[in-house]
Design a protein around this motif. Structure first.
Motif, PDB file in Angstrom:
ATOM      1  N   UNK A 178       0.829  -1.210   0.000  1.00  0.00           N
ATOM      2  CA  UNK A 178       0.000   0.000   0.000  1.00  0.00           C
ATOM      3  C   UNK A 178       0.861   1.256   0.000  1.00  0.00           C
ATOM      4  N   UNK A 179       0.530   2.194  -0.907  1.00  0.00           N
ATOM      5  CA  UNK A 179       1.287   3.436  -1.011  1.00  0.00           C
ATOM      6  C   UNK A 179       1.083   4.329   0.210  1.00  0.00           C
ATOM      7  N   UNK A 180      -0.048   4.166   0.884  1.00  0.00           N
ATOM      8  CA  UNK A 180      -0.344   5.027   2.022  1.00  0.00           C
ATOM      9  C   UNK A 180       0.170   4.461   3.347  1.00  0.00           C
ATOM     10  N   UNK A 224      -2.677  -5.453  -9.323  1.00  0.00           N
ATOM     11  CA  UNK A 224      -3.960  -4.976  -8.814  1.00  0.00           C
ATOM     12  C   UNK A 224      -3.925  -3.448  -8.792  1.00  0.00           C
ATOM     13  N   UNK A 225      -4.677  -2.796  -9.655  1.00  0.00           N
ATOM     14  CA  UNK A 225      -4.641  -1.320  -9.705  1.00  0.00           C
ATOM     15  C   UNK A 225      -4.985  -0.706  -8.351  1.00  0.00           C
ATOM     16  N   UNK A 226      -4.181   0.238  -7.940  1.00  0.00           N
ATOM     17  CA  UNK A 226      -4.412   0.878  -6.647  1.00  0.00           C
ATOM     18  C   UNK A 226      -5.712   1.671  -6.644  1.00  0.00           C
ATOM     19  N   UNK A 227      -6.150   2.120  -7.830  1.00  0.00           N
ATOM     20  CA  UNK A 227      -7.385   2.881  -7.923  1.00  0.00           C
ATOM     21  C   UNK A 227      -8.602   2.068  -7.470  1.00  0.00           C
ATOM     22  N   UNK A 228      -8.558   0.750  -7.702  1.00  0.00           N
ATOM     23  CA  UNK A 228      -9.663  -0.105  -7.251  1.00  0.00           C
ATOM     24  C   UNK A 228      -9.758  -0.088  -5.733  1.00  0.00           C
ATOM     25  N   UNK A 229      -8.606  -0.163  -5.081  1.00  0.00           N
ATOM     26  CA  UNK A 229      -8.602  -0.140  -3.625  1.00  0.00           C
ATOM     27  C   UNK A 229      -9.062   1.227  -3.110  1.00  0.00           C
ATOM     28  N   UNK A 230      -8.650   2.292  -3.777  1.00  0.00           N
ATOM     29  CA  UNK A 230      -9.092   3.625  -3.373  1.00  0.00           C
ATOM     30  C   UNK A 230     -10.600   3.767  -3.515  1.00  0.00           C
ATOM     31  N   UNK A 265     -11.153  -4.855   2.115  1.00  0.00           N
ATOM     32  CA  UNK A 265     -10.511  -4.697   0.803  1.00  0.00           C
ATOM     33  C   UNK A 265      -9.631  -5.910   0.503  1.00  0.00           C
ATOM     34  N   UNK A 266      -8.902  -6.345   1.512  1.00  0.00           N
ATOM     35  CA  UNK A 266      -8.027  -7.510   1.327  1.00  0.00           C
ATOM     36  C   UNK A 266      -8.833  -8.763   1.014  1.00  0.00           C
ATOM     37  N   UNK A 267      -9.927  -8.985   1.769  1.00  0.00           N
ATOM     38  CA  UNK A 267     -10.700 -10.215   1.621  1.00  0.00           C
ATOM     39  C   UNK A 267     -11.595 -10.210   0.391  1.00  0.00           C
ATOM     40  N   UNK A 268     -12.169  -9.056   0.053  1.00  0.00           N
ATOM     41  CA  UNK A 268     -13.164  -9.004  -1.025  1.00  0.00           C
ATOM     42  C   UNK A 268     -12.597  -8.593  -2.376  1.00  0.00           C
ATOM     43  N   UNK A 269     -11.468  -7.906  -2.388  1.00  0.00           N
ATOM     44  CA  UNK A 269     -10.931  -7.396  -3.657  1.00  0.00           C
ATOM     45  C   UNK A 269      -9.561  -7.975  -3.971  1.00  0.00           C
TER      46      UNK A 269
END
Length: 293
Positions: free
Chosen positions: A100-102, A164-170, A182-186
């Motif tokens: 994670x970038x953050x 995994x594009x970071x934008x999806x997580x954002x 986010x970890x479990x579902x994406x």
């Protein structure tokens, strides 16, 4: 465009080289399988080359009648399943934050982890630590000291970052998803290739491991299969070093000779069955491992 003569010679050289490589790799496996189905006397005489000589299942019968081998087989299955589950859990929960970038300080933490790949406490301090924690002669002595592979953490972290594009997580975070969700579902549903590769790497490592058991285990009831295989091989080497005259001992040597190859086949069968189902993920894992950014 047509091939030049040099191109044809080069292509022929490649085919010949690959064919020889395949033969070199495959022949030992074919020989072990053939020897396991052959009469032990012909193995000792050197008559077995490619096909079984005087086909027999006696060696496999002795394998499955040996309580030590069956108990070791069961122990190895338990150690592999439990150890691989712990490996995957810890590798995932370490690799995800580092991707994670953050996450502040992730490069520093990664640096400390990579440091352990080059410097360790050593075998004796590790043994003393395992002893002081009361893990001798337990499953935890085999799965806890190697619970995390830094190399695999770096590979999984790189996969999370590059695939995994970071934008999806954002977007999920904006919608109210927590990091765990986010970890479990994406992340994990999109990471099946790397999870399959990690499962293979860790499970094969646990299945073939014997050194930790040799150090931390003294109870034969808890020995993995590989230790019993090691005993058979050492016993065979010791008998080869002496001149044997007693007929009963000669017969015992022949039994050990056949048993050795049968145990090798039985011990490697689960891994051989696992590879075809996961081989499509190998290239993906190798390519991810080539990127360390």
């Amino acid at each position: 465009m047509g091939q030049t003569r040099a191109d044809k010679w080069f292509e022929a050289f490649i085919y010949v080289s690959l064919s020889l490589t395949v033969l070199i790799v495959v022949y030992p496996l074919v020989f072990v399988i053939s020897a396991s189905f052959s009469d032990p006397s012909h193995i000792m005489k050197g008559n077995v080359w490619l096909w079984p000589v005087e086909f027999t299942l006696d060696s496999y019968t002795k394998v499955f009648q040996n309580k030590n081998i069956l108990n070791g087989y069961l122990n190895t299955i338990v150690y592999t399943v439990v150890g691989t589950a712990i490996n995957l859990l810890l590798t995932t929960i370490i690799a995800y934050p580092l991707s994670r970038k953050d996450f502040a300080g992730r490069n520093v933490i990664t640096g400390f982890m990579v440091f352990t790949m080059f410097f360790s406490g050593g075998m004796i301090p590790t043994y003393l630590l395992v002893r002081d924690f009361g893990m001798l002669n337990t499953i935890w002595a085999l799965v806890i000291p190697g619970a995390v592979s830094v190399w695999n953490v770096v590979i999984m972290r790189t996969f999370f970052q590059s695939s995994i594009p970071y934008e999806i997580q954002e977007s999920a975070q904006i919608d109210g998803c927590s990091n765990i969700r986010i970890l479990l579902r994406i992340v994990l549903p999109l990471s099946m290739p790397i999870l399959a590769v990690m499962t293979l790497f860790y499970s094969v490592g646990h299945w073939n491991a014997f050194f930790n058991a040799l150090i931390y285990m003294t109870d034969r009831g808890r020995f993995p299969l590989q230790l019993f295989l090691r005993e058979i091989l050492i016993q065979h080497e010791m008998t080869d070093m002496v001149q044997v005259q007693d007929e009963s001992l000669v017969k015992h040597m022949m039994q050990v000779e056949g048993l050795k190859y049968a145990v090798v086949v039985v011990a490697n069968l689960p891994v051989l069955l696992l590879y075809p189902f996961l081989q499509k993920y190998f290239v993906k894992g190798v390519m991810v491992g080539a990127l360390k950014g």
